[in-house]
Design a protein around this motif. Sequence first.
Motif, PDB file in Angstrom:
ATOM      1  N   THR A 111       0.903  -1.245  -0.063  1.00  0.00           N
ATOM      2  CA  THR A 111      -0.056   0.027  -0.004  1.00  0.00           C
ATOM      3  C   THR A 111       0.926   1.306   0.071  1.00  0.00           C
ATOM      4  OG1 THR A 111      -1.690  -1.326   1.231  1.00  0.00           O
ATOM      5  CG2 THR A 111      -1.974   1.229   1.205  1.00  0.00           C
ATOM      6  N   PHE A 115       0.549   4.079  -3.066  1.00  0.00           N
ATOM      7  CA  PHE A 115       0.168   5.384  -2.873  1.00  0.00           C
ATOM      8  C   PHE A 115       1.388   6.409  -2.886  1.00  0.00           C
ATOM      9  CE2 PHE A 115      -3.954   3.839  -1.460  1.00  0.00           C
ATOM     10  CZ  PHE A 115      -4.723   4.603  -1.381  1.00  0.00           C
ATOM     11  N   ALA A 119      -0.069   9.119  -5.404  1.00  0.00           N
ATOM     12  CA  ALA A 119      -0.078  10.332  -4.906  1.00  0.00           C
ATOM     13  C   ALA A 119       0.842  11.368  -5.525  1.00  0.00           C
ATOM     14  CB  ALA A 119       0.133  10.561  -3.249  1.00  0.00           C
ATOM     15  N   THR A 134      -4.262   5.399  -9.276  1.00  0.00           N
ATOM     16  CA  THR A 134      -4.694   5.811  -7.852  1.00  0.00           C
ATOM     17  C   THR A 134      -5.926   4.408  -7.755  1.00  0.00           C
ATOM     18  OG1 THR A 134      -4.817   7.976  -8.110  1.00  0.00           O
ATOM     19  CG2 THR A 134      -6.510   7.156  -6.591  1.00  0.00           C
ATOM     20  N   ALA A 137      -4.192   1.736  -6.586  1.00  0.00           N
ATOM     21  CA  ALA A 137      -3.667   1.946  -5.196  1.00  0.00           C
ATOM     22  C   ALA A 137      -4.817   1.333  -4.116  1.00  0.00           C
ATOM     23  CB  ALA A 137      -3.238   3.020  -4.962  1.00  0.00           C
ATOM     24  N   MET A 159      -1.119   4.349   3.354  1.00  0.00           N
ATOM     25  CA  MET A 159      -1.567   5.362   2.361  1.00  0.00           C
ATOM     26  C   MET A 159      -0.902   6.735   2.829  1.00  0.00           C
ATOM     27  SD  MET A 159      -5.910   4.472   2.542  1.00  0.00           S
ATOM     28  CE  MET A 159      -6.207   3.081   1.774  1.00  0.00           C
ATOM     29  N   THR A 163       1.741   8.903   0.613  1.00  0.00           N
ATOM     30  CA  THR A 163       1.275  10.369   0.325  1.00  0.00           C
ATOM     31  C   THR A 163       2.494  11.247   0.644  1.00  0.00           C
ATOM     32  OG1 THR A 163      -1.057   9.688   0.153  1.00  0.00           O
ATOM     33  CG2 THR A 163      -0.394  11.815   0.393  1.00  0.00           C
TER      34      THR A 163
END
Length: 198
Positions: A111, A115, A119, A134, A137, A159, A163
Motif C-alpha cells: 500500500t 500510494f 499520490a 489511484t 492503489a 496510504m 502520500t
Amino acid sequence: MNSFDLHGYHLLNQFAGHHAILDTMFSFFAQYSLELYIVLFIIAWFSMPKSEIKQRHALLIMGLSGVLGLIMNVLISHVYFRPRPFTVLQKGTFTQLIPHSADASFPSDHTTGSFGFAAASWGKAPRWITTSFTILAILNAVGRVYVGVHWPTDVIAGMIIGTLCSRLLWKFSSFFQPITDFGLRLFHYGAVERNALK
C-alpha cells in the motif's frame, strides 16, 4: 489488537472464500500490483509525445516516492513489530487467500508503494495516469485486508506514508532532474521542446 482493526479486518475478510470473482480479483491485485505498476510506468513513458519533459519527470518522482516509502517502512518495522493477522487470530475465524511470510505487518509495503506512486501523480501527470494509478492503489489496499494478510491500520498507515513521501519528493524534485535528463537522452526524447527553448 484494537477493536478498530478487528472489526475492520473481519468486515472485509468475512467475504473471502465465499465469492469466487472477488477472491480472484483481490488476490490478483494484492499480489501483483507491483508488476501492474511496472507495466503502467512503461506504457506511460513510451506513450507520451517525444517532446514531453515535465510529465516524464513526474513519472520519475512517482517511482522515487514509492521507493522512499518502502525505505521508511523498513525503518519503522525495525522499531515497531506488529504480527500479521493470520499469526495471532484463532484458526477458523479468518480466511487467508494468499501465502505470506510472518514478517512485520505494519505498515503495508504494497500500500505504501502504491500510494507513493499514485499520490505523486496527483496534479502532475495526465488524467489517465492519475486515475489508473489511484484506482490500482485503492484496490491493492482493500485487497491486502480482504485476502487476510494485513490489518486495516497497516494499509491506512501505508496510504499516509506513501502520500507524505510523494509530497516530500516533489519539494526536492529539481534535484532529480539529471536522472530524467539521462532517460530523455537515452531514448532521444525531449529534443523538440529543448530546441524550442533555445
